[in-house]
Design a protein around this motif. Structure first.
Motif, PDB file in Angstrom:
ATOM      1  N   ASP A 101       0.810  -1.223   0.000  1.00 33.95           N
ATOM      2  CA  ASP A 101       0.000   0.000   0.000  1.00 33.95           C
ATOM      3  C   ASP A 101       0.838   1.265   0.000  1.00 33.95           C
ATOM      4  OD1 ASP A 101       0.982   0.175   2.584  1.00 33.95           O
ATOM      5  OD2 ASP A 101      -0.965  -0.065   3.572  1.00 33.95           O
ATOM      6  N   GLY A 102       2.161   1.123   0.137  1.00 31.68           N
ATOM      7  CA  GLY A 102       3.031   2.296   0.082  1.00 31.68           C
ATOM      8  C   GLY A 102       2.995   3.152   1.327  1.00 31.68           C
ATOM      9  N   GLY A 103       2.539   2.601   2.436  1.00 32.27           N
ATOM     10  CA  GLY A 103       2.468   3.380   3.664  1.00 32.27           C
ATOM     11  C   GLY A 103       3.805   3.460   4.385  1.00 32.27           C
ATOM     12  N   GLY A 104       3.977   4.489   5.186  1.00 34.55           N
ATOM     13  CA  GLY A 104       5.177   4.653   5.990  1.00 34.55           C
ATOM     14  C   GLY A 104       6.398   5.019   5.169  1.00 34.55           C
ATOM     15  N   GLU A 105       7.565   4.919   5.814  1.00 29.11           N
ATOM     16  CA  GLU A 105       8.817   5.242   5.137  1.00 29.11           C
ATOM     17  C   GLU A 105       9.837   4.109   5.236  1.00 29.11           C
ATOM     18  OE1 GLU A 105      10.284   8.941   6.605  1.00 29.11           O
ATOM     19  OE2 GLU A 105       8.653  10.120   5.711  1.00 29.11           O
ATOM     20  N   ALA A 106       9.514   3.064   5.971  1.00 27.61           N
ATOM     21  CA  ALA A 106      10.435   1.936   6.124  1.00 27.61           C
ATOM     22  C   ALA A 106      10.374   1.048   4.888  1.00 27.61           C
ATOM     23  CB  ALA A 106      10.081   1.132   7.365  1.00 27.61           C
ATOM     24  N   ALA A 107      11.493   0.404   4.580  1.00 34.94           N
ATOM     25  CA  ALA A 107      11.533  -0.522   3.454  1.00 34.94           C
ATOM     26  C   ALA A 107      10.710  -1.765   3.779  1.00 34.94           C
ATOM     27  CB  ALA A 107      12.976  -0.910   3.149  1.00 34.94           C
ATOM     28  N   PHE A 108       9.923  -2.220   2.821  1.00 36.77           N
ATOM     29  CA  PHE A 108       9.068  -3.385   3.025  1.00 36.77           C
ATOM     30  C   PHE A 108       9.881  -4.669   2.980  1.00 36.77           C
ATOM     31  CE2 PHE A 108       5.950  -0.273   1.553  1.00 36.77           C
ATOM     32  CZ  PHE A 108       4.899  -0.503   2.430  1.00 36.77           C
ATOM     33  N   LEU A 109       9.723  -5.499   3.987  1.00 33.20           N
ATOM     34  CA  LEU A 109      10.312  -6.830   4.008  1.00 33.20           C
ATOM     35  C   LEU A 109       9.469  -7.764   3.138  1.00 33.20           C
ATOM     36  CD1 LEU A 109      11.086  -6.996   7.817  1.00 33.20           C
ATOM     37  CD2 LEU A 109      12.813  -7.232   6.011  1.00 33.20           C
ATOM     38  N   PRO A 110      10.042  -8.853   2.645  1.00 30.64           N
ATOM     39  CA  PRO A 110       9.262  -9.774   1.818  1.00 30.64           C
ATOM     40  C   PRO A 110       8.025 -10.338   2.501  1.00 30.64           C
ATOM     41  CG  PRO A 110      11.594 -10.192   1.531  1.00 30.64           C
ATOM     42  CD  PRO A 110      11.481  -9.213   2.658  1.00 30.64           C
ATOM     43  N   ASP A 111       8.057 -10.460   3.836  1.00 34.94           N
ATOM     44  CA  ASP A 111       6.895 -11.010   4.544  1.00 34.94           C
ATOM     45  C   ASP A 111       5.990  -9.931   5.120  1.00 34.94           C
ATOM     46  OD1 ASP A 111       8.535 -10.086   6.543  1.00 34.94           O
ATOM     47  OD2 ASP A 111       8.541 -11.941   7.719  1.00 34.94           O
ATOM     48  N   ALA A 112       6.186  -8.683   4.702  1.00 35.09           N
ATOM     49  CA  ALA A 112       5.334  -7.586   5.182  1.00 35.09           C
ATOM     50  C   ALA A 112       3.914  -7.757   4.656  1.00 35.09           C
ATOM     51  CB  ALA A 112       5.902  -6.244   4.742  1.00 35.09           C
ATOM     52  N   PRO A 241      -2.573  13.585 -10.980  1.00 34.77           N
ATOM     53  CA  PRO A 241      -3.540  12.482 -10.807  1.00 34.77           C
ATOM     54  C   PRO A 241      -3.487  11.485 -11.957  1.00 34.77           C
ATOM     55  CG  PRO A 241      -4.660  14.489 -11.502  1.00 34.77           C
ATOM     56  CD  PRO A 241      -3.237  14.879 -11.208  1.00 34.77           C
ATOM     57  N   THR A 242      -3.627  10.206 -11.615  1.00 31.21           N
ATOM     58  CA  THR A 242      -3.650   9.129 -12.602  1.00 31.21           C
ATOM     59  C   THR A 242      -4.814   8.193 -12.266  1.00 31.21           C
ATOM     60  OG1 THR A 242      -2.096   7.880 -11.228  1.00 31.21           O
ATOM     61  CG2 THR A 242      -1.166   9.169 -13.045  1.00 31.21           C
ATOM     62  N   PRO A 243      -5.314   7.443 -13.243  1.00 27.57           N
ATOM     63  CA  PRO A 243      -6.430   6.520 -12.971  1.00 27.57           C
ATOM     64  C   PRO A 243      -6.132   5.540 -11.839  1.00 27.57           C
ATOM     65  CG  PRO A 243      -6.143   6.788 -15.330  1.00 27.57           C
ATOM     66  CD  PRO A 243      -4.975   7.479 -14.679  1.00 27.57           C
ATOM     67  N   ALA A 244      -4.895   5.062 -11.761  1.00 24.31           N
ATOM     68  CA  ALA A 244      -4.508   4.122 -10.707  1.00 24.31           C
ATOM     69  C   ALA A 244      -3.642   4.831  -9.670  1.00 24.31           C
ATOM     70  CB  ALA A 244      -3.734   2.952 -11.298  1.00 24.31           C
ATOM     71  N   ARG A 245      -3.907   4.574  -8.418  1.00 22.15           N
ATOM     72  CA  ARG A 245      -3.108   5.153  -7.345  1.00 22.15           C
ATOM     73  C   ARG A 245      -1.731   4.499  -7.303  1.00 22.15           C
ATOM     74  NH1 ARG A 245      -6.122   4.352  -1.937  1.00 22.15           N
ATOM     75  NH2 ARG A 245      -4.293   5.491  -1.143  1.00 22.15           N
ATOM     76  N   ARG A 246      -0.706   5.316  -7.099  1.00 22.26           N
ATOM     77  CA  ARG A 246       0.653   4.812  -6.964  1.00 22.26           C
ATOM     78  C   ARG A 246       1.060   4.783  -5.499  1.00 22.26           C
ATOM     79  NH1 ARG A 246      -0.904   5.141 -12.286  1.00 22.26           N
ATOM     80  NH2 ARG A 246       0.869   4.864 -13.703  1.00 22.26           N
ATOM     81  N   PRO A 247       1.823   3.775  -5.072  1.00 20.94           N
ATOM     82  CA  PRO A 247       2.313   3.757  -3.697  1.00 20.94           C
ATOM     83  C   PRO A 247       3.340   4.863  -3.481  1.00 20.94           C
ATOM     84  CG  PRO A 247       3.260   1.945  -4.960  1.00 20.94           C
ATOM     85  CD  PRO A 247       2.215   2.568  -5.825  1.00 20.94           C
ATOM     86  N   LEU A 248       3.213   5.582  -2.376  1.00 19.95           N
ATOM     87  CA  LEU A 248       4.184   6.628  -2.077  1.00 19.95           C
ATOM     88  C   LEU A 248       5.515   6.023  -1.637  1.00 19.95           C
ATOM     89  CD1 LEU A 248       2.010   9.261  -0.138  1.00 19.95           C
ATOM     90  CD2 LEU A 248       2.629   9.216  -2.568  1.00 19.95           C
ATOM     91  N   ASN A 249       5.456   4.924  -0.931  1.00 10.69           N
ATOM     92  CA  ASN A 249       6.660   4.272  -0.450  1.00 10.69           C
ATOM     93  C   ASN A 249       6.862   2.956  -1.185  1.00 10.69           C
ATOM     94  OD1 ASN A 249       8.821   3.233   0.984  1.00 10.69           O
ATOM     95  ND2 ASN A 249       7.611   2.694   2.791  1.00 10.69           N
TER      96      ASN A 249
END
Length: 282
Positions: A101-112, A241-249
């Motif tokens: 979902d692109g939330g937060g600022e931490a790097a996503f782990l594979p099991d996130a 704006p774009t038709p699809a939302r992009r993850p910020l993170n």
């Protein structure tokens, strides 16, 4: 022999240069939107390993064509995994940061926890889930912001715009790791070959370029290396704006990929290599 799904895309094009003796199944040979079942196709080639470098990647268009994207991004990978399991050969499947979902600022782990924001991400996540259910010897490589001298991508778009523009507004609140397609291709080959003898390494992994930057920062580096005098103005995603939302993170934690002897590639070096291939000199 390695069987590659995809032929003209960014990663598939780099795979052609890296493993020219592989068999490539592009749309002219196997249309993933129409093929009834990939099982017999794969069994006919009897490969030593499979790399799936094909996907429905039109992020915005997927909002209107989710059913089609689901066939290509989930149903076909399921069939690849089923055939790989039956033949006892490894499969490497390329996925995306868009499963988050692109939330937060931490790097996503594979099991996130996943949480795609749009149709493209949903279909890619369904593909991951389908592959895992088949129990195949498989590595899923999630990557981000792919660029190369082939196809359509951000780097080539920036070069094209710089031919007629000296000022550009670029999104600065989306952050991720630009990733050279050549590095992804190299990773896919190394992973599929290791999985053949070490199936315990199956799982989900992250592979993206370093360091993490915004799209605006990425653009500035492209222009700097290309010798293009273009002023980049930072803007928020809300201004574009774009038709699809992009993850910020889109930061991906890639440390677990070290089990294959792989590190995050230097995307700035990848930009230099791509510009050389395109004949662009600063």
């Amino acid at each position: 022999m390695i069987l590659v799904f995809g032929s003209s895309g960014q990663v598939a094009s780099e795979l052609r240069a890296l493993v020219p003796d592989a068999v490539f199944l592009g749309r002219d040979k196997v249309d993933l939107s129409r093929e009834a079942d990939l099982g017999p196709v794969i069994e006919r080639y009897n490969p030593d390993g499979i790399i799936n470098a094909a996907a429905y990647t039109a992020v915005d268009k997927a909002e209107e064509e989710e059913d089609l994207a689901l066939i290509i991004n989930a149903q076909r990978p399921r069939e690849m995994a089923r055939a790989a399991h039956k033949l006892g050969v490894p499969l490497v499947h390329i996925s995306t940061d868009y499963v988050f979902d692109g939330g937060g600022e931490a790097a996503f782990l594979p099991d996130a926890a996943t949480g795609p924001l749009g149709a493209y991400g949903r279909t890619k996540l369904r593909g991951e889930e389908a592959i895992q259910k088949e129990g195949a010897n498989c590595a899923i490589l999630r990557t981000s912001w792919v660029f190369s001298a082939h196809g359509a991508n951000f780097l080539k778009t920036m070069l094209r715009l710089s031919e007629t523009r000296d000022r550009l507004t670029i999104v600065a609140d989306q952050v991720g790791g630009p990733t050279p397609a050549a590095a992804i291709a190299d990773a896919c080959v190394k992973v599929v070959r290791q999985l053949k003898n070490e199936p315990a390494k199956s799982g989900i992994y992250h592979f993206s370029g370093a360091p993490d930057v915004s799209w605006a920062q990425f653009a500035r580096e492209i222009f700097y290396q290309a010798g293009r005098k273009v002023h980049v103005e930072d803007i928020p995603t809300s201004d574009f704006p774009t038709p699809a939302r992009r993850p910020l993170n889109s930061r991906l934690d890639c440390r677990s990929l070290s089990v294959f002897g792989l590190d995050r590639p230097d995307w700035k070096a990848g930009v230099a290599d791509t510009l050389t291939k395109l004949g662009v000199n600063s």
